[in-house]
Scaffold this motif. Structure first.
Motif, PDB file in Angstrom:
ATOM      1  N   ALA A  55      -4.681   8.104  -7.917  1.00  0.00           N
ATOM      2  CA  ALA A  55      -4.614   9.064  -6.819  1.00  0.00           C
ATOM      3  C   ALA A  55      -4.158   8.466  -5.490  1.00  0.00           C
ATOM      4  CB  ALA A  55      -5.988   9.713  -6.630  1.00  0.00           C
ATOM      5  N   SER A  56      -3.910   7.160  -5.453  1.00  0.00           N
ATOM      6  CA  SER A  56      -3.503   6.561  -4.184  1.00  0.00           C
ATOM      7  C   SER A  56      -2.463   5.475  -4.422  1.00  0.00           C
ATOM      8  CB  SER A  56      -4.730   5.969  -3.468  1.00  0.00           C
ATOM      9  OG  SER A  56      -5.314   4.939  -4.229  1.00  0.00           O
ATOM     10  N   SER A  57      -1.888   5.019  -3.332  1.00  0.00           N
ATOM     11  CA  SER A  57      -0.905   3.936  -3.421  1.00  0.00           C
ATOM     12  C   SER A  57      -1.504   2.671  -2.814  1.00  0.00           C
ATOM     13  CB  SER A  57       0.370   4.308  -2.672  1.00  0.00           C
ATOM     14  OG  SER A  57       0.109   4.390  -1.288  1.00  0.00           O
ATOM     15  N   ALA A  58      -0.913   1.556  -3.121  1.00  0.00           N
ATOM     16  CA  ALA A  58      -1.401   0.271  -2.604  1.00  0.00           C
ATOM     17  C   ALA A  58      -1.366   0.242  -1.081  1.00  0.00           C
ATOM     18  CB  ALA A  58      -0.567  -0.867  -3.184  1.00  0.00           C
ATOM     19  N   GLU A  59      -0.368   0.876  -0.498  1.00  0.00           N
ATOM     20  CA  GLU A  59      -0.237   0.880   0.959  1.00  0.00           C
ATOM     21  C   GLU A  59      -1.426   1.574   1.629  1.00  0.00           C
ATOM     22  OE1 GLU A  59       2.285   1.952  -1.117  1.00  0.00           O
ATOM     23  OE2 GLU A  59       3.412   0.083  -0.971  1.00  0.00           O
ATOM     24  N   GLU A  60      -2.051   2.524   0.953  1.00  0.00           N
ATOM     25  CA  GLU A  60      -3.190   3.237   1.516  1.00  0.00           C
ATOM     26  C   GLU A  60      -4.430   2.343   1.625  1.00  0.00           C
ATOM     27  OE1 GLU A  60      -3.836   7.373   0.033  1.00  0.00           O
ATOM     28  OE2 GLU A  60      -2.137   6.871  -1.249  1.00  0.00           O
ATOM     29  N   TRP A  61      -4.451   1.253   0.887  1.00  0.00           N
ATOM     30  CA  TRP A  61      -5.626   0.382   0.839  1.00  0.00           C
ATOM     31  C   TRP A  61      -5.523  -0.837   1.742  1.00  0.00           C
ATOM     32  CZ3 TRP A  61     -10.127   1.784  -1.168  1.00  0.00           C
ATOM     33  CH2 TRP A  61     -10.120   2.935  -1.931  1.00  0.00           C
ATOM     34  N   VAL A  62      -4.402  -1.013   2.403  1.00  0.00           N
ATOM     35  CA  VAL A  62      -4.233  -2.164   3.294  1.00  0.00           C
ATOM     36  C   VAL A  62      -5.286  -2.094   4.407  1.00  0.00           C
ATOM     37  CG1 VAL A  62      -2.680  -3.265   4.957  1.00  0.00           C
ATOM     38  CG2 VAL A  62      -1.798  -2.420   2.777  1.00  0.00           C
TER      39      VAL A  62
END
Length: 54
Positions: free
Chosen positions: A39-46
């Protein structure tokens, strides 16, 4: 850990941190991680910190 993480990201970049309780069943951890992954991308977790379960 959250305060240390906040101090770290003040001058650095992190891929993100997910805190998992040792009391949480491994099946629940796997399901939660799969939901995050789908449900999310790696960029959202930075520079983000989260606890499981969400």
């Amino acid at each position: 850990m959250p305060s240390e993480f906040a101090e770290f990201i003040a001058n650095n970049q992190s891929a993100g941190v997910i805190i998992v309780s040792r009391k949480l069943a491994i099946e629940v951890v796997i399901e939660e991680l799969l939901v995050i992954w789908s449900a999310s991308s790696a960029e959202e977790w930075v520079d983000r910190i989260a606890k499981l379960p969400l």
